[in-house]
Design a protein around this motif. Structure first.
Motif, mmCIF file in Angstrom:
data_model
loop_
_atom_site.group_PDB
_atom_site.id
_atom_site.type_symbol
_atom_site.label_atom_id
_atom_site.label_comp_id
_atom_site.label_asym_id
_atom_site.label_seq_id
_atom_site.Cartn_x
_atom_site.Cartn_y
_atom_site.Cartn_z
ATOM 1 N N VAL A 27 5.570 -10.848 -3.673
ATOM 2 C CA VAL A 27 5.824 -9.326 -3.373
ATOM 3 C C VAL A 27 5.120 -9.199 -1.956
ATOM 4 C CG1 VAL A 27 5.575 -8.978 -5.702
ATOM 5 C CG2 VAL A 27 3.616 -8.593 -4.301
ATOM 6 N N GLN A 72 0.583 -4.974 1.647
ATOM 7 C CA GLN A 72 -0.094 -4.411 2.972
ATOM 8 C C GLN A 72 -1.076 -4.861 3.489
ATOM 9 O OE1 GLN A 72 -0.154 0.107 1.830
ATOM 10 N NE2 GLN A 72 -2.229 -0.132 2.412
ATOM 11 N N GLY A 121 -5.105 -4.256 3.019
ATOM 12 C CA GLY A 121 -4.963 -3.774 1.772
ATOM 13 C C GLY A 121 -5.623 -4.799 0.742
ATOM 14 N N HIS A 151 -4.404 -5.616 -5.660
ATOM 15 C CA HIS A 151 -3.997 -4.435 -6.661
ATOM 16 C C HIS A 151 -3.158 -3.413 -6.123
ATOM 17 C CE1 HIS A 151 -7.768 -5.772 -8.727
ATOM 18 N NE2 HIS A 151 -7.328 -5.554 -9.957
ATOM 19 N N VAL A 152 -3.234 -3.042 -4.980
ATOM 20 C CA VAL A 152 -2.329 -2.221 -4.308
ATOM 21 C C VAL A 152 -0.941 -2.660 -4.300
ATOM 22 C CG1 VAL A 152 -2.138 -0.630 -2.341
ATOM 23 C CG2 VAL A 152 -4.280 -0.806 -3.296
ATOM 24 N N ASP A 153 -0.932 -3.890 -3.875
ATOM 25 C CA ASP A 153 0.315 -4.521 -3.703
ATOM 26 C C ASP A 153 0.943 -4.777 -4.948
ATOM 27 O OD1 ASP A 153 -0.117 -4.853 -0.945
ATOM 28 O OD2 ASP A 153 -1.062 -6.798 -1.094
ATOM 29 N N LEU A 205 0.720 -2.630 -7.551
ATOM 30 C CA LEU A 205 0.937 -1.196 -7.890
ATOM 31 C C LEU A 205 2.386 -0.903 -7.230
ATOM 32 C CD1 LEU A 205 0.411 0.992 -9.265
ATOM 33 C CD2 LEU A 205 -1.178 1.778 -7.410
ATOM 34 N N ALA A 206 2.287 -1.188 -6.048
ATOM 35 C CA ALA A 206 3.489 -0.853 -5.046
ATOM 36 C C ALA A 206 4.784 -1.597 -5.488
ATOM 37 C CB ALA A 206 3.204 -1.115 -3.643
ATOM 38 N N ALA A 207 4.615 -2.700 -6.165
ATOM 39 C CA ALA A 207 5.860 -3.659 -6.699
ATOM 40 C C ALA A 207 5.990 -3.485 -7.941
ATOM 41 C CB ALA A 207 5.464 -4.961 -6.283
ATOM 42 N N ASP A 208 5.327 -2.380 -8.715
ATOM 43 C CA ASP A 208 5.573 -1.735 -10.144
ATOM 44 C C ASP A 208 5.363 -3.149 -11.056
ATOM 45 O OD1 ASP A 208 6.203 1.049 -9.607
ATOM 46 O OD2 ASP A 208 8.365 0.366 -8.981
ATOM 47 N N ASP A 223 -1.165 2.149 -12.877
ATOM 48 C CA ASP A 223 -1.973 2.465 -12.017
ATOM 49 C C ASP A 223 -3.503 2.042 -12.837
ATOM 50 O OD1 ASP A 223 -4.025 4.061 -10.794
ATOM 51 O OD2 ASP A 223 -2.257 5.096 -9.760
ATOM 52 N N ARG A 257 -7.046 2.636 0.964
ATOM 53 C CA ARG A 257 -6.403 3.784 0.799
ATOM 54 C C ARG A 257 -7.104 5.036 1.517
ATOM 55 N NH1 ARG A 257 -3.970 3.459 -5.315
ATOM 56 N NH2 ARG A 257 -5.891 4.543 -5.631
#
Length: 825
Positions: A28, A31, A34, A37-39, A41-44, A48, A336
């Motif tokens: 994926v 960021q 980053g 976990h954030v990546d 989450l961004a990739a669904d 959350d 973030r």
């Protein structure tokens, strides 16, 4: 110097571990800066982590390895050119490869890393790989190798140099992030470069400012030619030659009549630009650096006195009445946290009249943005070294890592005038003294070398312009076993018997010299709570709510903390309001007591200002940035001028606290009146309180002798300050349970709520977020006397039915709670 930022086009994949099938084999976009976990989450690919019980579902990530990959274009190194790959922060256990060449490994998120890539870099496409292995695995291996060291967590966070609260805390999730969490870039340079800047700034007694700028220099070749550093500040310029073989230059600039930097409430915050340039022998610029500095002196007065020993922060020779809070990372996912978010949070601290934030040792050394914002606003920073609530091995490789991170961060932060105190760590000295560590350790090292030798030596060498204290709490000047580190008469104290074991009224049993931690829990605002927790029914014992209550027996302590003060309502909405109100009451009680003893008690730092996710906690501002009732209570309790009734020598005294530079003159009007507004006794006291001081006044006995304690109050008021004293606890008072009437109307900034009290109403609040998620009232927890009217402004962009703002779940006071029968919410 040419810098090529490497933040775009990274890819992330799971390399090993118990990875769910839907994620295994996937690549994926990543960021950078980053975290994994954030990546995801961004990739669904994950829900959350803050939502409901998702934190538990993500425990597999604790044992997962991650791979970051990047293809980037670059020119091949030229003859005589140095090329470095610079990482400002890697979280945490990482191995870096460029085009198959292993550059090195890391195991410390609190440091920067730099690799010479001349042998690995090629012209055209380059493949950069950063592999992260689980920090938990690393920590467990180190525990097995070095032996157990006590700590306060499920995981041995004290065995790896990673943010301690990444492994969970009593207010934070256990998510154990991994990733490139700070900037990364390719740097190309010739001749020499600036490796670091340490501006040591002082002011002499005549007001002349002195900048002693230590500029580190690295040369591209061992036999590099001489260079020169030019320093400019305040309209002055100094040029210093750097001889062949030297790796540092010291440029001194003196500024007569320098404008002094002051904490908020004591003066302005003028900042000066310091510009530095490195040039070769022919005058060609090779590198440059910029810092902002402020002229001021700072110290901690720990001189002995007739009580024990002081702990008073001084700036420019003036004693500062410290009013502040502890600071944790403002989001568990550190990348973030934007500068704008930090501005909002520090402005909230200022809005509550705070002048200091303590960066707690279980988090991080904050970003430059944080200290820049504090510099600009006059908020002093107490900076812990990153150790908390644990024994830390003194063996390698940890010993070297501690020294490297300490040297780097003391140097990095040296330019910031807001940075006031370096502190050895959080509760480690106390842990060794009281928590049974010597028996567990059986002679193994626990960190004493760091607190008593390494850290003070580094601060003295790298930045001698700032004070160092051994720990929080601590009794400065005393080593292990010489004096208890939490002695109330020496140094700084943590007060946790309240919350853990005893009623909040026992704050008055101790008069510390400085209280650097004390706190009481309450849930987040209703809008934050219901955004993230969706239990049906929602209750203190529902599964997601309990997952967002991390404290040991947290709900039990919330309930016991209300005993004798407020009932425990059976209805959840009432329980939510009651626990928030009791949190605010407890901390107000402590703050007013401590402030009434200035200068003996020279400061308070409430635990805590902020949250890192939506949670029941000690914070005044919740994880979605909404102020809780506690925030408004702190604004009142930390006001520059305060009236408070306090026990003195067996009777009730009125204490006037004047934390301003102007003497406080006027009259205090005293009334003992009934809840119905009838005045039974009245008097007027001449008010005279010197600047930055506290004065005591003794009301006449008839004012303190109610005919019916359940229906009367004592009011003290000046033109712009007042306080109300009650003769019993809420559960014993005969309040009118519905004393308020109100109307609301739209105004340009949102809505105005006009409230009238027909009888005394305690702690009137407009819980505006229950009407709209962005709605926020301008004030809260206001006592209203019979016959009074008060207008509250609610700022919101939402369209609200004005009737909502006067409804029973939004317009609240303590009165209705006190009439309820305790339940089991």
């Amino acid at each position: 110097m040419m810098r090529q930022t490497l933040h775009e086009d990274w890819l992330l994949s799971a390399a090993d571990g118990p990875v769910p099938a839907e994620i295994a084999g996937r690549t994926v976009p990543a960021q950078v800066p980053g975290s994994a976990h954030v990546d995801l989450l961004a990739a669904d690919l994950i829900s959350d982590p803050y939502l409901d019980t998702v934190e538990t579902d993500l425990a597999w990530a604790h044992r997962t390895s991650w791979r970051y990959t990047l293809t980037f274009q670059a020119d091949a190194p030229e003859a005589g050119e140095r090329v470095d790959l610079a990482f400002d922060g890697l979280d945490t256990v990482a191995t870096v490869h460029l085009n198959g060449h292993r550059l090195g490994s890391t195991a410390n998120m609190h440091r920067a890393y730099r690799f010479d890539v001349r042998e690995a870099l090629r012209g055209g496409a380059n493949e950069l790989t950063v592999d992260f292995s689980p920090a938990l695995d690393y920590a467990e291996r180190e525990r097995e190798r070095l032996g157990h060291r006590p700590h306060t967590n499920t995981h041995p966070y004290n065995m790896v140099r990673k943010m301690a609260c990444s492994f969970g805390w009593d207010w934070g999730p256990d998510l154990q992030t991994a990733g490139i969490w700070k900037p990364v870039r390719l740097e190309r340079w010739r001749g020499a470069r600036i490796t670091g800047v340490r501006p040591l700034v002082t002011v002499d007694e005549q007001g002349t400012g002195r900048i002693e700028a230590h500029v580190g220099v690295e040369r591209a070749a061992a036999d590099g030619a001489a260079t020169a550093v030019t320093a400019r500040a305040a309209g002055r310029e100094v040029r210093i030659d750097v001889p062949e073989g030297a790796d540092e230059a010291v440029a001194v600039i003196e500024v007569p009549d320098a404008e002094l930097w002051w904490p908020a409430g004591y003066g302005g915050q003028p900042l000066y630009d310091l510009d530095l340039a490195l040039a070769d022998a022919w005058g060609t610029e090779l590198d440059r650096a910029h810092r902002r500095i402020g002229f001021r002196t700072v110290a901690v007065d720990t001189a002995p006195d007739e009580i024990g020993a002081r702990f008073t922060v001084t700036v420019n020779g003036r004693s500062i009445a410290v009013k502040g809070a502890n600071w944790i990372p403002d989001d568990h996912f550190l990348t973030r946290i934007t500068r704008d978010r930090l501005v909002r949070r520090v402005d909230q601290a200022l809005g509550a009249h705070m002048n200091m934030l303590r960066v707690w040792g279980g988090g991080i050394y904050e970003t430059d943005d944080f200290y820049d914002v504090c510099d600009e606003r006059g908020v002093l920073v107490w900076q812990d070294f990153a150790l908390a609530c644990a024994a830390y091995p003194e063996e390698e490789p940890l010993a070297a890592e501690f020294e490297a991170e300490a040297r780097e961060n003391v140097a990095r932060l040296s330019s910031h005038p807001s940075l006031a105190v370096w502190n050895g760590g959080n509760e480690n000295l106390w842990g060794f003294a009281d928590w049974g560590w010597p028996e567990e350790l059986q002679g193994r090292t626990w960190g004493a070398h760091y607190y008593y030798e390494l850290f003070p030596r580094i601060v003295a060498e790298v930045d001698p312009t700032r004070p160092y204290v051994d720990g929080s709490p601590c009794s400065p000047g005393f080593g292990p076993g010489e004096l208890h580190p939490n002695d109330p008469d020496h140094g700084c104290r943590h007060e946790w018997e309240v919350w853990n074991n005893v009623d909040y009224t026992t704050y008055r049993d101790i008069v510390p010299r400085f209280c650097s931690e004390f706190g009481f829990q309450g849930p987040p605002t209703w809008a934050t709570l219901t955004t993230w927790i969706h239990d049906e029914p929602l209750a203190p014992t529902s599964p997601a709510f309990l997952l967002h209550q991390k404290a040991n027996d947290g709900n039990g302590k919330l309930h016991r903390g209300m005993q004798g003060h407020l009932p425990v309502p059976a209805d959840f909405a009432d329980w939510h309001w009651a626990t928030q109100l009791n949190q605010a009451r407890a901390i107000t009680f402590g703050v007013e007591h401590f402030r009434s003893w200035w200068p003996r008690t020279a400061g308070t730092l409430v635990w805590q200002l902020n949250d890192c996710w939506p949670v029941t906690s000690w914070a005044a501002v919740d994880g979605d940035e909404r102020p809780k009732p506690l925030y408004y209570a702190l604004r009142h309790a930390y006001a520059p001028r305060l009236l408070t009734f306090q026990p003195r020598e067996g009777r009730t005294a009125l204490i006037a606290v004047n934390d301003t530079d102007e003497a406080w003159h006027g009259h205090v009007h005293l009334q003992r009146q009934g809840f119905d507004g009838a005045v039974h006794e009245a008097a007027k006291i001449e008010l005279a309180v010197a600047a930055r001081s506290v004065a005591r006044f003794d009301p006449a006995e008839p004012l303190l002798a109610p005919a019916d304690p359940s229906k009367e109050l004592l009011l003290a008021a000046t033109d712009d300050t007042r306080t109300v004293h009650l003769f019993g606890e809420d559960v014993d008072l005969a309040y009118d349970p519905e004393p308020l009437s109100a109307v609301a109307a739209a105004v340009p900034e949102g809505y105005r709520v006009d409230v009238r009290a027909r009888s005394f109403a305690r702690d009137v609040a407009v819980l505006a977020d229950r009407a709209a998620g962005d709605a926020e009232a301008d004030d809260m927890l206001v006592p209203m006397l019979a016959g009074e009217t008060r207008s509250f402004t609610v700022r919101t962009a939402a369209r609200i039915d004005p009737a909502q703002l006067t409804g029973p779940q939004v317009l609240r006071c303590a009165n209705s709670l006190s009439q309820q029968t305790a339940g089991t919410a």
